[in-house]
Scaffold this active site. Structure first.
Site, short mmCIF file in Angstrom:
data_model
loop_
_atom_site.label_atom_id
_atom_site.label_comp_id
_atom_site.label_asym_id
_atom_site.label_seq_id
_atom_site.Cartn_x
_atom_site.Cartn_y
_atom_site.Cartn_z
N HIS A 247 0.82 -1.20 0.00
CA HIS A 247 0.00 0.00 0.00
C HIS A 247 0.87 1.26 0.00
O HIS A 247 0.48 2.28 -0.57
CB HIS A 247 -0.96 0.00 1.18
CG HIS A 247 -2.10 -0.95 0.99
ND1 HIS A 247 -2.96 -1.29 2.01
CD2 HIS A 247 -2.54 -1.63 -0.10
CE1 HIS A 247 -3.87 -2.14 1.55
NE2 HIS A 247 -3.62 -2.35 0.28
N HIS A 379 -3.93 -6.13 -10.76
CA HIS A 379 -2.61 -5.56 -10.49
C HIS A 379 -1.63 -5.90 -11.60
O HIS A 379 -0.84 -5.04 -12.04
CB HIS A 379 -2.08 -6.07 -9.15
CG HIS A 379 -2.83 -5.57 -7.97
ND1 HIS A 379 -2.67 -4.31 -7.45
CD2 HIS A 379 -3.76 -6.18 -7.18
CE1 HIS A 379 -3.46 -4.15 -6.40
NE2 HIS A 379 -4.13 -5.26 -6.23
#
Length: 404
Positions: A247, A379
């Site tokens: 993150h 992703h």
């Protein structure tokens, strides 16, 4: 020793290979199925709104790039958001439904709704049927239920009937709200969404400075930091204990997209915060325990907690390094970009069965303790596209603009 980065032709081929792996993703109920190691639908698992939305997004990108079959897959998954996964009684979207179409999660989550907005935005840019009314409903729901305009922050969860918000507040839903807001603003031309994204990002700028680049993820209803949440189950897939290395990398990239989107109106400190988050993630997370790869989480002193290597963290590292190199021109970011692609090719990319292994152990061998199967193309597909595109506009709009 420096390594050569992948060529644009290789990235294009890898994007197409990933999309081919997901060609059977459409669930019989509508929406997107959870895919197993071989790309077959695992119909024993629920149909998830976040997976469905991500698949609409990636196959919408495929449609924009002219990848055969992508438009029909994206359209079929989008239909699941308009029917199976939508709560016709109370509005909004269920987190997931079972094989009979009944909700398996009673709460309404900002995380899932942010992805519905992202899916709707990409679908609108790609010209998919049903995209405009879906995006209109998704943005209306988000503004009325999840956006707290008084604070410039988001509410994380509600009960099904929208009777009361849950006390938890989280940075994961905040992050994906920023991503979705940038996409919505680009798809609709409504810059108010970009301005909301900037307000959300201000929280991260402050947190990064206060916690030396290790972002707290969990908060109480008054946004008081909770550094101990889930210490007893630190590998939670959505709310892990400690600082989540991936993150930090993802935020590092998103702040640069926001800066590029807003131009002269961008808040101060976005580049400096991006650099801080990136360097902290690399220092704490990359190659820190005797083997290459990013650990999943660390404690607040930077010591690894969960050492599992998640595919999405490497993908976000690649995208963040590419963004910082594009923004600064500094060679160190290009070196990291090439290094992490080499790691993906050697350890994560599954040349035999397709896609990428979603999870590796500390010896970089496939395991499935957190993420069984290969449910998510989001992703990895983005890692093949973002390095070839400008920092703004957001992904679908940039693909439509450049044709890349």
């Amino acid at each position: 020793m420096s390594q050569d980065p992948p060529t644009d032709d290789w990235l294009d081929a890898e994007c197409r290979r990933l999309l081919d792996f997901g060609r059977h993703v459409v669930h019989p109920l509508g929406g997107a199925a959870w895919l197993d190691e071989n790309g077959a639908p695992d119909l024993s698992r629920p149909v998830h709104t976040w997976i469905t939305s991500r698949m609409v997004h990636v196959f919408g990108l495929g449609a924009l790039r002219g990848v055969e079959g992508s438009a029909s897959i994206a359209t079929a998954a989008l239909a699941g958001l308009r029917t199976t996964l939508r709560d016709a009684e109370h509005g909004g979207w269920f987190g997931a439904v079972d094989a009979g179409g009944a909700p398996v999660e009673e709460t309404k989550a900002c995380y899932a709704h942010a992805f519905v907005m992202l899916a709707g935005s990409t679908a609108v840019v790609a010209g998919l049927p049903g995209a405009t009314p879906l995006l209109e409903e998704a943005t209306d729901t988000f503004l009325h239920r999840f956006w707290d305009d008084s604070l410039g922050r988001v509410v994380d969860e509600w009960d099904r009937a929208w009777g009361a918000p849950m006390p938890y507040r989280g940075l994961n839903s905040t992050m994906h709200s920023v991503e979705a807001m940038l996409a919505v603003g680009d798809a609709t031309g409504d810059r108010a969404w970009h301005e909301r994204a900037a307000r959300l990002a201000g929280l991260v700028v402050d947190l990064a400075a206060s916690y030396d680049g290790r972002l707290p993820e969990h908060f109480g209803p008054d946004w008081s930091v909770d550094l101990e949440l889930n210490r007893d189950r630190p590998d939670d897939p959505f709310k892990p204990y400690g600082a989540t290395v991936g993150h930090g990398l993802e935020w590092a990239r998103l702040l640069l997209h926001l800066e590029a989107t807003l131009g002269d109106a961008a808040p101060a400190g976005l580049l400096d915060t991006s650099r801080l988050l990136f360097e902290r993630a690399v220092t704490d997370g990359w190659d820190v325990d005797g083997a290459p790869g990013f650990v999943y989480t660390t404690d607040w002193a930077g010591q690894p907690v969960v050492r599992t290597r998640m595919h999405w963290v490497a993908a976000e590292g690649i995208a963040a390094a590419a963004a910082l190199h594009r923004r600064t021109g500094e060679g160190g970011y290009a070196d990291r970009y090439a290094e992490w692609w080499a790691y993906v090719v050697e350890h994560l990319r599954d040349a035999a069965r397709g896609s990428w292994h979603h999870e590796l152990d500390t010896a970089n061998q496939p395991q499935a303790t957190v993420w069984p199967g290969k449910p998510d193309l989001y992703h990895a597909v983005q890692a093949t596209l973002l390095p070839r595109l400008p920092l703004a506009p957001s992904l679908a709009s940039a693909v439509a603009l450049t044709g890349r």
